[in-house]
Design a protein around this motif. Structure first.
Motif, PDB file in Angstrom:
ATOM      1  N   HIS A 111      88.262  82.719  24.786  1.00  0.00           N
ATOM      2  CA  HIS A 111      86.818  82.505  24.610  1.00  0.00           C
ATOM      3  C   HIS A 111      86.473  81.050  24.929  1.00  0.00           C
ATOM      4  O   HIS A 111      85.462  80.773  25.567  1.00  0.00           O
ATOM      5  CB  HIS A 111      86.383  82.840  23.181  1.00  0.00           C
ATOM      6  CG  HIS A 111      86.372  84.300  22.874  1.00  0.00           C
ATOM      7  ND1 HIS A 111      85.410  85.152  23.356  1.00  0.00           N
ATOM      8  CD2 HIS A 111      87.210  85.062  22.134  1.00  0.00           C
ATOM      9  CE1 HIS A 111      85.658  86.382  22.934  1.00  0.00           C
ATOM     10  NE2 HIS A 111      86.753  86.349  22.188  1.00  0.00           N
ATOM     11  N   SER A 116      84.063  79.666  27.940  1.00  0.00           N
ATOM     12  CA  SER A 116      82.788  79.077  27.512  1.00  0.00           C
ATOM     13  C   SER A 116      82.278  78.045  28.514  1.00  0.00           C
ATOM     14  O   SER A 116      81.069  77.828  28.614  1.00  0.00           O
ATOM     15  CB  SER A 116      82.922  78.450  26.124  1.00  0.00           C
ATOM     16  OG  SER A 116      83.748  77.301  26.163  1.00  0.00           O
ATOM     17  N   ARG A 127      79.567  79.368  30.777  1.00  0.00           N
ATOM     18  CA  ARG A 127      78.228  79.566  30.198  1.00  0.00           C
ATOM     19  C   ARG A 127      77.410  78.291  30.231  1.00  0.00           C
ATOM     20  O   ARG A 127      76.194  78.325  30.097  1.00  0.00           O
ATOM     21  CB  ARG A 127      78.353  80.058  28.757  1.00  0.00           C
ATOM     22  CG  ARG A 127      78.942  81.443  28.647  1.00  0.00           C
ATOM     23  CD  ARG A 127      78.815  81.959  27.241  1.00  0.00           C
ATOM     24  NE  ARG A 127      78.995  80.903  26.266  1.00  0.00           N
ATOM     25  CZ  ARG A 127      79.821  80.940  25.236  1.00  0.00           C
ATOM     26  NH1 ARG A 127      80.568  81.985  25.035  1.00  0.00           N
ATOM     27  NH2 ARG A 127      79.914  79.938  24.392  1.00  0.00           N
ATOM     28  N   GLU A 142      74.766  74.998  35.096  1.00  0.00           N
ATOM     29  CA  GLU A 142      73.362  75.105  35.470  1.00  0.00           C
ATOM     30  C   GLU A 142      73.239  74.872  36.962  1.00  0.00           C
ATOM     31  O   GLU A 142      73.811  73.899  37.464  1.00  0.00           O
ATOM     32  CB  GLU A 142      72.536  74.077  34.697  1.00  0.00           C
ATOM     33  CG  GLU A 142      72.469  74.410  33.221  1.00  0.00           C
ATOM     34  CD  GLU A 142      71.623  73.417  32.442  1.00  0.00           C
ATOM     35  OE1 GLU A 142      70.852  72.645  33.060  1.00  0.00           O
ATOM     36  OE2 GLU A 142      71.752  73.383  31.223  1.00  0.00           O
ATOM     37  N   GLN A 160      72.386  78.788  35.843  1.00  0.00           N
ATOM     38  CA  GLN A 160      73.266  79.804  35.277  1.00  0.00           C
ATOM     39  C   GLN A 160      73.803  80.693  36.387  1.00  0.00           C
ATOM     40  O   GLN A 160      73.073  81.128  37.266  1.00  0.00           O
ATOM     41  CB  GLN A 160      72.527  80.679  34.267  1.00  0.00           C
ATOM     42  CG  GLN A 160      73.447  81.741  33.674  1.00  0.00           C
ATOM     43  CD  GLN A 160      72.780  82.590  32.624  1.00  0.00           C
ATOM     44  OE1 GLN A 160      71.927  82.101  31.902  1.00  0.00           O
ATOM     45  NE2 GLN A 160      73.171  83.840  32.546  1.00  0.00           N
ATOM     46  N   GLN A 165      81.538  88.837  25.958  1.00  0.00           N
ATOM     47  CA  GLN A 165      80.888  87.566  25.625  1.00  0.00           C
ATOM     48  C   GLN A 165      80.087  87.049  26.818  1.00  0.00           C
ATOM     49  O   GLN A 165      78.952  86.605  26.658  1.00  0.00           O
ATOM     50  CB  GLN A 165      81.967  86.564  25.222  1.00  0.00           C
ATOM     51  CG  GLN A 165      81.507  85.138  25.105  1.00  0.00           C
ATOM     52  CD  GLN A 165      82.666  84.157  25.023  1.00  0.00           C
ATOM     53  OE1 GLN A 165      83.775  84.432  25.463  1.00  0.00           O
ATOM     54  NE2 GLN A 165      82.401  83.005  24.463  1.00  0.00           N
ATOM     55  N   LEU A 166      80.650  87.122  28.007  1.00  0.00           N
ATOM     56  CA  LEU A 166      79.950  86.644  29.204  1.00  0.00           C
ATOM     57  C   LEU A 166      78.839  87.599  29.609  1.00  0.00           C
ATOM     58  O   LEU A 166      77.745  87.160  29.980  1.00  0.00           O
ATOM     59  CB  LEU A 166      80.941  86.436  30.342  1.00  0.00           C
ATOM     60  CG  LEU A 166      81.881  85.252  30.148  1.00  0.00           C
ATOM     61  CD1 LEU A 166      83.020  85.302  31.152  1.00  0.00           C
ATOM     62  CD2 LEU A 166      81.134  83.944  30.262  1.00  0.00           C
ATOM     63  N   ARG A 167      79.100  88.893  29.554  1.00  0.00           N
ATOM     64  CA  ARG A 167      78.073  89.876  29.922  1.00  0.00           C
ATOM     65  C   ARG A 167      76.844  89.739  29.034  1.00  0.00           C
ATOM     66  O   ARG A 167      75.723  89.883  29.494  1.00  0.00           O
ATOM     67  CB  ARG A 167      78.634  91.298  29.861  1.00  0.00           C
ATOM     68  CG  ARG A 167      79.540  91.632  31.036  1.00  0.00           C
ATOM     69  CD  ARG A 167      79.810  93.111  31.129  1.00  0.00           C
ATOM     70  NE  ARG A 167      80.336  93.667  29.889  1.00  0.00           N
ATOM     71  CZ  ARG A 167      81.624  93.778  29.595  1.00  0.00           C
ATOM     72  NH1 ARG A 167      82.533  93.394  30.444  1.00  0.00           N
ATOM     73  NH2 ARG A 167      82.014  94.311  28.459  1.00  0.00           N
ATOM     74  N   GLU A 168      77.058  89.445  27.761  1.00  0.00           N
ATOM     75  CA  GLU A 168      75.927  89.272  26.844  1.00  0.00           C
ATOM     76  C   GLU A 168      75.088  88.054  27.208  1.00  0.00           C
ATOM     77  O   GLU A 168      73.928  87.962  26.826  1.00  0.00           O
ATOM     78  CB  GLU A 168      76.428  89.167  25.399  1.00  0.00           C
ATOM     79  CG  GLU A 168      76.908  90.485  24.848  1.00  0.00           C
ATOM     80  CD  GLU A 168      77.523  90.379  23.467  1.00  0.00           C
ATOM     81  OE1 GLU A 168      77.781  89.246  22.992  1.00  0.00           O
ATOM     82  OE2 GLU A 168      77.761  91.440  22.864  1.00  0.00           O
ATOM     83  N   CYS A 169      75.670  87.118  27.945  1.00  0.00           N
ATOM     84  CA  CYS A 169      74.933  85.936  28.422  1.00  0.00           C
ATOM     85  C   CYS A 169      74.344  86.172  29.802  1.00  0.00           C
ATOM     86  O   CYS A 169      73.811  85.245  30.417  1.00  0.00           O
ATOM     87  CB  CYS A 169      75.872  84.730  28.481  1.00  0.00           C
ATOM     88  SG  CYS A 169      76.439  84.199  26.875  1.00  0.00           S
ATOM     89  N   ILE A 179      76.100  87.182  32.526  1.00  0.00           N
ATOM     90  CA  ILE A 179      77.052  86.848  33.585  1.00  0.00           C
ATOM     91  C   ILE A 179      77.982  88.033  33.814  1.00  0.00           C
ATOM     92  O   ILE A 179      78.717  88.443  32.911  1.00  0.00           O
ATOM     93  CB  ILE A 179      77.881  85.601  33.206  1.00  0.00           C
ATOM     94  CG1 ILE A 179      76.964  84.406  32.963  1.00  0.00           C
ATOM     95  CG2 ILE A 179      78.917  85.296  34.282  1.00  0.00           C
ATOM     96  CD1 ILE A 179      77.665  83.183  32.378  1.00  0.00           C
TER      97      ILE A 179
END
Length: 90
Positions: free
Chosen positions: A19, A23, A26, A29, A31, A53-57, A59
């Motif tokens: 994780h 990170s 994430r 910039e 994104q 974790q990435l898909r929820e952001c 990505i």
């Protein structure tokens, strides 16, 4: 600009992907829309929670062996996609 001094993951093998190491992506910039991960000589399974974790952001993640990950990344960039790559040498 954000400081990346607190993010210094040491990834020498797909087993080191965590994780914390993911990170970093994430924080980029603009994104990124897709992250291409090259896991060395072979495609290796990563823990689903790390990918979630990435898909929820917002990505998307593509996991491939490193030679194919390089080709995929180059293709995405040629298509003007906002992409990043994390590549472990084969």
């Amino acid at each position: 600009p954000r400081s990346l001094s607190s993010v210094s993951p040491q990834v020498g093998s797909y087993r080191d992907i965590s994780h914390e190491s993911l990170s970093l992506f994430r924080l980029l910039e603009p994104q990124i829309e897709i992250l291409v991960l090259g896991t060395g000589d072979r495609v290796e399974r990563l823990h689903p929670a790390m990918l979630k974790q990435l898909r929820e952001c917002g990505i998307a993640v593509e996991v491939q062996d490193t030679p194919n990950a390089c080709a995929t990344f180059n293709f995405l960039i040629s298509e003007k996609r906002v992409a990043a790559a994390g590549l472990i040498p084969p």
